[in-house]
Scaffold this motif. Sequence first.
Motif, PDB file in Angstrom:
ATOM      1  N   SER A   1       0.838  -1.208   0.000  1.00 56.81           N
ATOM      2  CA  SER A   1       0.000   0.000   0.000  1.00 56.81           C
ATOM      3  C   SER A   1       0.868   1.251   0.000  1.00 56.81           C
ATOM      4  N   LYS A   2       1.929   1.219   0.789  1.00 59.90           N
ATOM      5  CA  LYS A   2       2.840   2.359   0.849  1.00 59.90           C
ATOM      6  C   LYS A   2       3.515   2.576  -0.497  1.00 59.90           C
ATOM      7  N   LYS A   3       3.901   1.476  -1.120  1.00 59.59           N
ATOM      8  CA  LYS A   3       4.550   1.555  -2.424  1.00 59.59           C
ATOM      9  C   LYS A   3       3.593   2.130  -3.470  1.00 59.59           C
ATOM     10  N   LEU A   4       2.331   1.668  -3.430  1.00 57.41           N
ATOM     11  CA  LEU A   4       1.319   2.161  -4.365  1.00 57.41           C
ATOM     12  C   LEU A   4       1.047   3.644  -4.124  1.00 57.41           C
ATOM     13  N   TYR A   5       0.918   4.030  -2.844  1.00 62.20           N
ATOM     14  CA  TYR A   5       0.672   5.431  -2.511  1.00 62.20           C
ATOM     15  C   TYR A   5       1.809   6.313  -3.005  1.00 62.20           C
ATOM     16  N   LYS A   6       3.037   5.846  -2.795  1.00 59.26           N
ATOM     17  CA  LYS A   6       4.200   6.626  -3.217  1.00 59.26           C
ATOM     18  C   LYS A   6       4.218   6.799  -4.733  1.00 59.26           C
ATOM     19  N   THR A   7       3.842   5.743  -5.436  1.00 65.15           N
ATOM     20  CA  THR A   7       3.792   5.815  -6.894  1.00 65.15           C
ATOM     21  C   THR A   7       2.744   6.824  -7.351  1.00 65.15           C
ATOM     22  N   LEU A   8       1.551   6.751  -6.752  1.00 69.92           N
ATOM     23  CA  LEU A   8       0.476   7.674  -7.101  1.00 69.92           C
ATOM     24  C   LEU A   8       0.846   9.111  -6.733  1.00 69.92           C
ATOM     25  N   PHE A   9       1.506   9.253  -5.594  1.00 70.69           N
ATOM     26  CA  PHE A   9       1.921  10.577  -5.110  1.00 70.69           C
ATOM     27  C   PHE A   9       2.899  11.225  -6.088  1.00 70.69           C
ATOM     28  N   ASN A  10       3.898  10.439  -6.506  1.00 71.66           N
ATOM     29  CA  ASN A  10       4.959  10.995  -7.362  1.00 71.66           C
ATOM     30  C   ASN A  10       4.517  11.193  -8.819  1.00 71.66           C
ATOM     31  N   THR A  11       3.582  10.370  -9.264  1.00 65.12           N
ATOM     32  CA  THR A  11       3.171  10.457 -10.678  1.00 65.12           C
ATOM     33  C   THR A  11       1.921  11.298 -10.878  1.00 65.12           C
ATOM     34  N   SER A  12       1.402  11.888  -9.808  1.00 62.72           N
ATOM     35  CA  SER A  12       0.204  12.731  -9.934  1.00 62.72           C
ATOM     36  C   SER A  12       0.501  13.935 -10.839  1.00 62.72           C
ATOM     37  N   PRO A  13      -0.422  14.302 -11.735  1.00 64.94           N
ATOM     38  CA  PRO A  13      -0.217  15.472 -12.604  1.00 64.94           C
ATOM     39  C   PRO A  13      -0.368  16.785 -11.853  1.00 64.94           C
ATOM     40  N   PHE A  14      -0.814  16.685 -10.595  1.00 67.62           N
ATOM     41  CA  PHE A  14      -0.988  17.883  -9.783  1.00 67.62           C
ATOM     42  C   PHE A  14       0.173  18.012  -8.797  1.00 67.62           C
TER      43      PHE A  14
END
Length: 340
Positions: A279-292
């Motif tokens: 979950s942490k890995k997924l969150y970090k990925t979403l956090f870093n790749t967010s267009p915002f």
Amino acid sequence: SNCENMQRPSARKLHDDILQTLRAYQVAVNEATIVSITDLKGNIIYVNQHFIEVSKYSEDELIGQNHRIINSGYHDKSYFRQMWEKIGSGQSWRGEIKNKAKDGSYYWVDTVITPILDKQGKIFQYLSLRNLITTQKENEERLLASQQVIIKREKQLNLAQQVSKTGSWVLTVPDNNRLEWSLETYHIFEVEPGTEMTYEKFLEMVHPDDRKFVHNNWQEALTTGLYHIEHRIVTKHAEKWVSERAHFEFDKTSNLTSALGTVQDITEIKKIEESLRESKKLYKTLFNTSPFAVGIVDKTTHQFLEVNDTAISLYGYSREEFMQLTLFDIRVTEEHEKMR
């Protein structure tokens, strides 16, 4: 001849000798044995001094009374019914009886009841011989009570181990490295309870990739006395994670004499940890790749704790520079009041 008559004892003397022997026998029996004689209905017609002393009744209080006068109520009716059936058929009966003395105290006797026959072979009285066994019975009762407490504690321990999924084991070196497992330990390893265990058998159930790690830690523990590891095991139906701890006892020459340990099934904990990592890995990925542009700031100081790549690209600060800034540093003055 006259010589033969002189050497042969007279009938009178022989009779006196027999009587003397019988008196000595009676004295010995009275000293060591509780004696009573009853009629066919169980009414007392004779008691010896030992009976009086133990029962704490006087002779006058006992003679003519039914033997139920010393009944403690401990035995059920069927116990005495069987006794009466046996002696009524002409056979001797033996059993242990708990009686009640006049002062309310209890005493145990090992009892033999024998029917007395008349010349026609009919029963007309019963002779009872008893030996005190109160001390032995009290010791038995204490032992039984202790055993029941131990059984109860063992059940409670097994239940506690089952709830916590934590088993225990004991290794005794002088006893050919005997390894004893608790019930829950057998359950964790999915081994039939009671199966004889050794360190080598245990090691065979350790995951092949962890076997060397476990063995090396065990060998090191024989020197340091410290053993706390986590490793995998392979059971009949699953691969599990366990956490092990142990306490060691050494002799004066630092040789291991015994070890007491616990083993806890931490498979579910490991699954949760793995799930959190994913979950942490997924969150970090979403956090870093967010267009915002996204940032995390301290609630009190408003200083940046983390920013994503989009924020770095948009604002032109490096990640290290961002960590020195607050939210107020990147917003126009007009918006400061709204952020407070």
